[in-house]
Enzyme design. Structure first.
Site, PDB file in Angstrom:
ATOM      1  N   SER A   1       1.443 -13.427   3.335  1.00  0.00           N
ATOM      2  CA  SER A   1       1.755 -13.028   1.959  1.00  0.00           C
ATOM      3  C   SER A   1       3.188 -13.432   1.641  1.00  0.00           C
ATOM      4  O   SER A   1       4.129 -12.940   2.283  1.00  0.00           O
ATOM      5  CB  SER A   1       1.621 -11.514   1.795  1.00  0.00           C
TER       6      SER A   1
ATOM      7  N   HIS B   1      -1.355 -16.213   0.740  1.00  0.00           N
ATOM      8  CA  HIS B   1      -1.723 -15.018  -0.020  1.00  0.00           C
ATOM      9  C   HIS B   1      -0.658 -14.784  -1.092  1.00  0.00           C
ATOM     10  O   HIS B   1       0.538 -14.712  -0.803  1.00  0.00           O
ATOM     11  CB  HIS B   1      -1.817 -13.831   0.930  1.00  0.00           C
TER      12      HIS B   1
ATOM     13  N   ASP C   1       0.528 -12.388  -4.078  1.00  0.00           N
ATOM     14  CA  ASP C   1       0.405 -11.022  -4.605  1.00  0.00           C
ATOM     15  C   ASP C   1       0.960 -10.923  -6.025  1.00  0.00           C
ATOM     16  O   ASP C   1       2.168 -10.997  -6.235  1.00  0.00           O
ATOM     17  CB  ASP C   1       1.175 -10.051  -3.705  1.00  0.00           C
TER      18      ASP C   1
ATOM     19  N   MET D   1       1.714  -8.698  -9.158  1.00  0.00           N
ATOM     20  CA  MET D   1       1.916  -7.293  -9.553  1.00  0.00           C
ATOM     21  C   MET D   1       2.494  -7.242 -10.962  1.00  0.00           C
ATOM     22  O   MET D   1       3.405  -8.013 -11.284  1.00  0.00           O
ATOM     23  CB  MET D   1       2.876  -6.618  -8.571  1.00  0.00           C
TER      24      MET D   1
ATOM     25  N   HIS E   1      -4.249 -12.449  -5.133  1.00  0.00           N
ATOM     26  CA  HIS E   1      -4.593 -11.023  -5.143  1.00  0.00           C
ATOM     27  C   HIS E   1      -4.002 -10.416  -6.414  1.00  0.00           C
ATOM     28  O   HIS E   1      -2.797 -10.216  -6.509  1.00  0.00           O
ATOM     29  CB  HIS E   1      -4.004 -10.376  -3.871  1.00  0.00           C
TER      30      HIS E   1
ATOM     31  N   MET F   1      -3.110  -7.626  -8.777  1.00  0.00           N
ATOM     32  CA  MET F   1      -2.888  -6.184  -8.944  1.00  0.00           C
ATOM     33  C   MET F   1      -2.402  -6.008 -10.373  1.00  0.00           C
ATOM     34  O   MET F   1      -1.217  -5.734 -10.630  1.00  0.00           O
ATOM     35  CB  MET F   1      -1.849  -5.693  -7.913  1.00  0.00           C
TER      36      MET F   1
ATOM     37  N   MET G   1      -7.832  -2.876   1.351  1.00  0.00           N
ATOM     38  CA  MET G   1      -6.404  -2.539   1.435  1.00  0.00           C
ATOM     39  C   MET G   1      -6.193  -1.506   2.538  1.00  0.00           C
ATOM     40  O   MET G   1      -6.855  -0.464   2.564  1.00  0.00           O
ATOM     41  CB  MET G   1      -5.911  -1.940   0.103  1.00  0.00           C
TER      42      MET G   1
ATOM     43  N   GLY H   1       1.322  -2.486  -3.884  1.00  0.00           N
ATOM     44  CA  GLY H   1       2.562  -2.448  -4.646  1.00  0.00           C
ATOM     45  C   GLY H   1       3.785  -2.906  -3.869  1.00  0.00           C
ATOM     46  O   GLY H   1       4.741  -3.394  -4.461  1.00  0.00           O
ATOM     47  N   PHE H   2       3.724  -2.784  -2.558  1.00  0.00           N
ATOM     48  CA  PHE H   2       4.906  -3.107  -1.759  1.00  0.00           C
ATOM     49  C   PHE H   2       4.523  -3.675  -0.402  1.00  0.00           C
ATOM     50  O   PHE H   2       3.509  -3.268   0.172  1.00  0.00           O
ATOM     51  CB  PHE H   2       5.754  -1.836  -1.535  1.00  0.00           C
ATOM     52  N   GLY H   3       5.357  -4.579   0.092  1.00  0.00           N
ATOM     53  CA  GLY H   3       5.206  -5.047   1.462  1.00  0.00           C
ATOM     54  C   GLY H   3       5.873  -4.062   2.412  1.00  0.00           C
ATOM     55  O   GLY H   3       6.559  -3.125   1.985  1.00  0.00           O
TER      56      GLY H   3
ATOM     57  N   ASP I   1      -5.569  -6.254   4.166  1.00  0.00           N
ATOM     58  CA  ASP I   1      -4.237  -6.475   3.600  1.00  0.00           C
ATOM     59  C   ASP I   1      -3.400  -5.207   3.714  1.00  0.00           C
ATOM     60  O   ASP I   1      -3.743  -4.185   3.122  1.00  0.00           O
ATOM     61  CB  ASP I   1      -4.416  -6.881   2.122  1.00  0.00           C
ATOM     62  N   GLY I   2      -2.306  -5.296   4.465  1.00  0.00           N
ATOM     63  CA  GLY I   2      -1.345  -4.201   4.524  1.00  0.00           C
ATOM     64  C   GLY I   2      -1.074  -3.715   5.936  1.00  0.00           C
ATOM     65  O   GLY I   2      -1.980  -3.246   6.628  1.00  0.00           O
ATOM     66  N   GLY I   3       0.163  -3.896   6.377  1.00  0.00           N
ATOM     67  CA  GLY I   3       0.568  -3.360   7.680  1.00  0.00           C
ATOM     68  C   GLY I   3      -0.039  -4.070   8.870  1.00  0.00           C
ATOM     69  O   GLY I   3      -0.079  -3.510   9.973  1.00  0.00           O
TER      70      GLY I   3
HETATM   71  C1  DX5 Z   1       0.627  -5.018  -1.042  1.00  0.00           C
HETATM   72  C2  DX5 Z   1       0.236  -6.470  -0.923  1.00  0.00           C
HETATM   73  C3  DX5 Z   1       0.247  -7.026   0.449  1.00  0.00           C
HETATM   74  C4  DX5 Z   1       1.564  -6.996   1.129  1.00  0.00           C
HETATM   75  C5  DX5 Z   1       1.346  -6.985   2.602  1.00  0.00           C
HETATM   76  O1  DX5 Z   1       0.390  -4.595  -2.332  1.00  0.00           O
HETATM   77  O2  DX5 Z   1      -1.067  -6.660  -1.446  1.00  0.00           O
HETATM   78  O3  DX5 Z   1      -0.274  -8.342   0.452  1.00  0.00           O
HETATM   79  O4  DX5 Z   1       2.379  -8.057   0.799  1.00  0.00           O
HETATM   80  O5  DX5 Z   1       2.592  -6.858   3.192  1.00  0.00           O
HETATM   81  P1  DX5 Z   1       2.780  -6.346   4.674  1.00  0.00           P
HETATM   82  O6  DX5 Z   1       2.055  -7.299   5.564  1.00  0.00           O
HETATM   83  O7  DX5 Z   1       4.238  -6.351   4.844  1.00  0.00           O
HETATM   84  O8  DX5 Z   1       2.156  -4.967   4.719  1.00  0.00           O
HETATM   85 ZN    ZN Z   2      -2.108  -8.636  -1.166  1.00  0.00          ZN
END
Ligand code: DX5
Ligand code: ZN
Length: 227
Positions: free
Chosen positions: A9, A34, A36, A38, A73, A75, A144, A149-151, A182-184
């Site tokens: 991402s 990827h 993102d 927002m 993606h 959002m 998800m 909303g945030f990385g 997606d996420g963490g």
């Molecule tokens: C969150 C995004 C993710 C995010 C993942 O809203 O959709 O794609 O960037 O970031 P990490 O891998 O740091 O959790």
């Molecule tokens: Zn994403």
């Protein structure tokens, strides 16, 4: 068994040099990019739109010229007009959250009608019952494992059970549908997520947070191969 895909991402990339970052992460072994999107409405953050996607399209290629898919993606709310703008801007896959579209089937038809692969995205507390009525139109389901909303957030373990359920639905459909998470996602949990049934992995901070992108992607692949 489908082949695993790693989709860095660029949310965690250096925005001052996005084209270089896309090339660097592809050189390091990324399968997809990827992207993102927002809108500060569906999620409390604001990133980039179709013009940035269009500008990056020419950078999303391998050294031998092979096109690397841009995995958008969304959002955003509403969805339809922006989905069409991304179809024009060179997106290869477009995913949206069903709760962000008033008419999910119409949005899917719009994306498919533009010749673009499409996916539905499910937040951690969202039920997946809409899949009963939409799976036959999908190329991808995105689960998800953080709230969008945030990385840089921590993986929510409850996503594993949802991945298992979706995997069963996909298998019984007999269709070729990717199951993305997606996420963490990190080197130390990617294997567990794959064991639950995922085949496509978004990773932002785990890759762009390190100096050596290749080392992280290779460690992820090694961990997947160990299964
Ligand atoms: C969150 C995004 C993710 C995010 C993942 O809203 O959709 O794609 O960037 O970031 P990490 O891998 O740091 O959790
Ligand atoms: Zn994403």
């Amino acid at each position: 068994m489908s082949t695993y895909r790693i989709a860095p991402s660029i949310l965690s990339a250096d925005f001052a040099k996005l084209g270089d970052e896309v090339r660097a992460v592809i050189d390091a072994g990324a399968d997809w990019i990827h992207f993102d999107v927002m809108d500060n409405h569906y999620v409390p953050n604001l990133t980039f739109g179709p013009m940035v996607c269009q500008a990056l399209r020419k950078h999303a290629v391998k050294a031998d010229g092979t096109r690397v898919p841009i995995d958008v993606h969304l959002m955003v709310q509403p969805v339809d007009a922006l989905a069409m703008a991304f179809a024009e801007a060179g997106a290869d896959l477009i995913s949206f959250h069903p709760d962000a579209s008033t008419h999910v089937d119409r949005t899917l038809q719009l994306i498919r009608g533009a010749g673009i692969k499409c996916g539905l995205v499910f937040n951690p507390a969202m039920p997946i019952d809409v899949l009963e009525w939409s799976l036959d139109q999908l190329d991808l389901v995105l689960i998800m494992s953080v709230n969008p909303g945030f990385g840089g957030q921590s993986f929510i373990a409850g996503a594993l059970r949802k991945i298992e359920q979706v995997k069963k639905l996909i298998e019984s459909s007999g269709r070729d549908i990717r199951l993305e998470v997606d996420g963490g996602i990190k080197v130390d949990n990617i294997r567990r997520v794959a064991d639950a049934g995922a085949d496509t992995f978004v990773a932002g901070s785990a890759i762009f947070g390190q100096a050596d992108y290749r080392k992280v992607i290779e460690a992820m692949r090694a961990s997947l191969a160990r299964g």
